[in-house]
Design an enzyme around this catalytic site. Structure first.
Site, short mmCIF file in Angstrom:
data_model
loop_
_atom_site.label_atom_id
_atom_site.label_comp_id
_atom_site.label_asym_id
_atom_site.label_seq_id
_atom_site.Cartn_x
_atom_site.Cartn_y
_atom_site.Cartn_z
CG ASP B 86 -2.01 0.79 0.94
OD1 ASP B 86 -2.32 1.36 -0.03
OD2 ASP B 86 -2.96 0.81 1.92
CG ASP B 121 -5.90 6.43 -3.50
OD1 ASP B 121 -4.92 6.18 -2.57
OD2 ASP B 121 -7.24 5.72 -3.61
CB CYS B 279 -11.90 -23.37 16.26
SG CYS B 279 -10.62 -23.16 15.18
CB CYS B 284 -8.72 -24.08 18.74
SG CYS B 284 -9.05 -22.31 18.48
#
Lengths: 546, 546
Positions: B86, B121, B279, B284
């Site tokens: 970025d 931008d 999970c 986990c």
């Protein structure tokens, strides 16, 4: 008491079942162990997280006979945690006969040290004539009574918990009779007879109806087992209806067929067209789809069975988490969203849950918002309860003017919305509060009296915006009914502020017989603000009392 | 061409993006890497399954300056797979200014060997006045044009792919303008400007509308990135609208806050009241909730961030699997079922998808059934397409009698149902086939001509049974419209067999102006069978032609 209920949501519960070999936290699933040829080792099963297994006393007896009496079933399986044994009833269902008597198998179960033993009943065959089903249920009841007497003799210290199966299949009247009669006997655990055919046909809604009928008649404090259900699509629904225990061989039966259980569907391995199964279990972390495909059949079967067990473990864990969060209903709606047959199950729960709710106490302390996402959401217990209370029990304040505000423009809980606060403050400052009843009209839940707007779920809920019409019918009905109630209590005037002044339903309220009714439009919060002074003035102009 | 589309479902696609450092299979998520202090090691990120990361060129420049020019960003991060950078625009959004020019940062990105570079931008700030937004979008467009010219100079071999961000926020007209103008420039990848505020507020529906506006204007063959979206509740929806790439720091931001991402919600670790997180990821599997709670903060943060990444990886994998299965819509309905804000997103997709469908080709070869579970299901692309075709394009056979059979009593595909087969056989044997048009009335999809009943999804779909009224409105509308079409084509007589002869809607069809209309009731398949001979006789009695 061997079974303790710790937490509830809907008719589902988290419980603790104390038995000789340990504690089972419910809801719990018992993986089915084949005592002769077991695909997944019991070590693996423990490692995955299962604390209990079920095996078959009839098969043990046939294959190992008295050997098991000597060493005990725990030694034989090399498993010191809870073991449940089935009695051969399933074999009776499949092959039409078993070479053992009810007494023999009960005695055997006690002798081998089973923790939870099922009596040898007569499972209901699908499509069997009604009279035959009835006679078989009577025979099961006779056997049940006999078993309890014998067990007292053979197991005087009551080391083994005994399971009494309720039979009758989808003949709901016979099933209900069976539940009443079995419920009168003092079994430790009850079970619902094998809905295997229904499960295979994804006919979950019939299963829901069966569970509802049975649960309504059985003593609520006893744990209830559902035979043969082992798919994540049905487990949370069965739990929500009050089932505590499950057993299933699905993990290995599916694996044999190269089928993978996922939380919301079953897929064939060959149909998985991504490089890795979307699953984080140790099997799926380690092997790509390609690697699984190119293994020899036996190894693949074992690995897929392990994967399936991981998914089932996660499902049970998720259900528990949901019960503790109080979001089991949201979870059911999630499952129902992706599968029409599961949606049918959700719809079928309505009647059953309503009946069960009589024996379910009020929930309290829910922290998560209630989500309204469908027509069915509006029929969930919390909302039915709210509606009943609002219309029948709630005592509105005294007064003569009803002020209805548009819920769409206010934040929840409404009592803390600055605009509502300002209105109340103004009314109070002008000494008008005692004559006014402020009601917020919620687009899905209907009229919410200011005074109870902090009560759950009125305080905390979410609905889709813009709200579709099909979610507004309850709120409309309720608004009319609640206004009728207020009218009958002496309110004479209504000021309704709505977002859309052309709303036909609202305009239709004009004919309700109030002395005065004003409908105002406020399309934004800004506009609503600017109407408040006018409302104050209007209220002060109204003559209360005759 | 750097981007190749391999498979589609809705407006979503699986694609392959070839870049210097490898291939990215889309949809793909780029975990955000903090170049100064990274909580999860890049080794761990690769191990979890991510093939690409995003970091910040602006921060790299500030902290390491020209060092990165020397060693390259891949060496610096010790990561030889794709890296996106970025530009500092996010910092501009957050802190109001950055100390770098668009040219400088572009040059820096090229120099350090970034694979995918974003231009600097001007991101649209939320709630900013319309004129300001417009001026900033114009400035972004100027910068975009300049960047492409400079890149040609500085990167003549086009080693770095350049990302052109489309800005305008929720000012949809400006956003649309921005998309048109950016679309005219030849960027490798497009991006949609940061909807962070909307994500934080769970305002998914506005994001859906933004994506729809942008996607409609951009060249369909280019990959599109959505900045800042990293939650399983939004990912499948964005993909379904045509987003290919995501980046997110959510995994670590949530972890810092002790929050756990799950596939359908976020929970605080302290609110998990079960022993283990539901999970199966390695974190986990290894640690209980208690163990995680009692760790030091840094270690817990790292582990929860890893867990969150595992969940995000699984989500992307699930989305890919769903696209390949052709069941992405069912997946969206699943997510929408449990969360009202997500349901809003599903509803908001309707308009956008309809527009996008013009550029989406027909799917073929779907093997799984289409599930109708909600009012929204009836607005999915496959059904809209079917309705349009049935009413506008489908050429019914010649004839004068319409025979309508009740879909509830027949098996799908109807053409293979034995009862339908028998009817056709009888009509054919009596030389009546040429005058009769057999139509099966499906409770949710409406009239299905016998001739096309094997076409997907008419052949293969599921709906809840008993079918609620709110799912029957489309079918009713369609039946009336289709009968009108047949009447206008010269059909003079109708025989309708329904399950409930008192059905008001069906009886209302009597006034449609046919010469003859008979309504018969068949409550079971048995009854339907017994009506067939009568139908044959009736048909043979009808005088065709004027």
């Amino acid at each position: 008491m061997a079974f303790e209920i710790l937490e509830k949501d809907l008719a589902g519960r988290i419980g603790r079942l104390r038995i000789r070999s340990g504690v089972i936290e419910t809801p719990a699933l018992f993986p089915v162990i084949n005592p002769v040829k077991q695909v997944v080792s019991l070590n693996d099963i423990a490692e995955i997280g299962f604390n209990q297994v079920i095996t078959n006393a009839y098969l043990l007896k046939r294959h190992y006979g008295d050997l098991v009496r000597e060493v005990g079933v725990h030694k034989l399986l090399n498993w010191d945690k809870p073991i449940m044994t089935d009695s051969g009833a399933y074999q009776l269902l499949m092959y039409g006969k078993v070479e053992v008597s009810p007494d023999e198998i009960l005695r055997y179960e006690i002798d081998i040290g089973t923790d939870i033993g099922v009596i040898l009943d007569i499972p209901t065959q699908w499509g069997r004539p009604r009279e035959a089903v009835f006679l078989e249920v009577e025979e099961t009841l006779r056997r049940a009574r006999a078993a309890l007497v014998k067990a007292k003799m053979w197991d005087p210290e009551h080391k083994m918990l005994i399971v009494g199966p309720v039979q009758g299949g989808d003949r709901l009247d016979i099933l209900s009779y069976s539940a009443v009669k079995m419920g009168e006997l003092n079994f430790d655990i009850y079970a619902i007879g094998s809905p295997t055919t229904l499960l295979e046909e994804y006919d979950f809604s019939t299963i829901m109806r069966m569970i509802a009928v049975v649960k309504e008649k059985l003593p609520p404090g006893k744990p209830v087992h559902l035979f043969g259900a082992g798919h994540p699509l049905i487990l949370p629904f069965a739990v929500a209806m009050g089932i505590d225990l499950f057993d299933s061989a699905s993990y290995v039966l599916y694996a044999r067929d190269d089928r993978i259980i996922l939380r919301d569907r079953t897929v064939r391995l060959s149909e998985v067209r991504v490089d890795r199964i979307p699953c984080n279990c140790p099997v799926c972390r380690r092997y790509s789809v390609k690697e699984l495909m190119s293994m020899n059949k036996a190894e693949r079967e074992r690995l897929l069975a392990i994967h399936n067990l991981y998914v089932l473990w996660e499902e049970i864990q998720e259900i528990k988490a949901r019960i503790r969060e109080g979001t089991l209903w949201e979870y059911l709606e999630e499952k129902a969203g992706g599968d029409a047959r599961v949606k049918s199950a959700l719809m079928a729960m309505r009647k059953g849950l309503r009946a069960l709710m009589k024996v379910i106490p009020d929930e309290a302390g829910r922290v998560r918002a209630l989500h309204v996402t469908s027509v069915e959401s509006l029929q969930r217990p919390e909302i039915i309860r709210h509606v009943e209370r609002l219309l029948n029990n709630y005592e509105p304040p005294q007064g003569c003017v009803v002020v209805v505000l548009p819920g769409e423009l206010l934040d929840r809980p409404y009592i803390r919305d600055s605009l509502v606060y300002w209105l109340i403050d103004q009314l109070s400052g002008n000494n008008l509060l005692s004559r006014v009843h402020v009601v917020i009209n919620n687009p899905v839940l209907g009229p919410i009296p200011y005074e109870i707007s902090e009560v759950y779920p009125l305080s905390q809920h979410e609905y889709p915006e813009p709200t579709p019409n099909y979610l507004r019918s309850l709120s409309r009905q309720l608004l009319r009914k609640y206004l009728t109630k207020l009218r009958d209590r002496g309110f004479t005037d209504v000021i309704i502020i709505v977002r859309d002044g052309r709303d036909k339903f609202i305009n239709g309220l004009m004919n309700m017989g109030f002395r005065g009714m004003v409908i105002l439009e406020a399309r934004s919060r800004q506009e609503l603000y600017s109407l408040i002074p006018w409302v104050i003035k209007e209220v002060s102009n109204i003559q209360c009392g005759n």
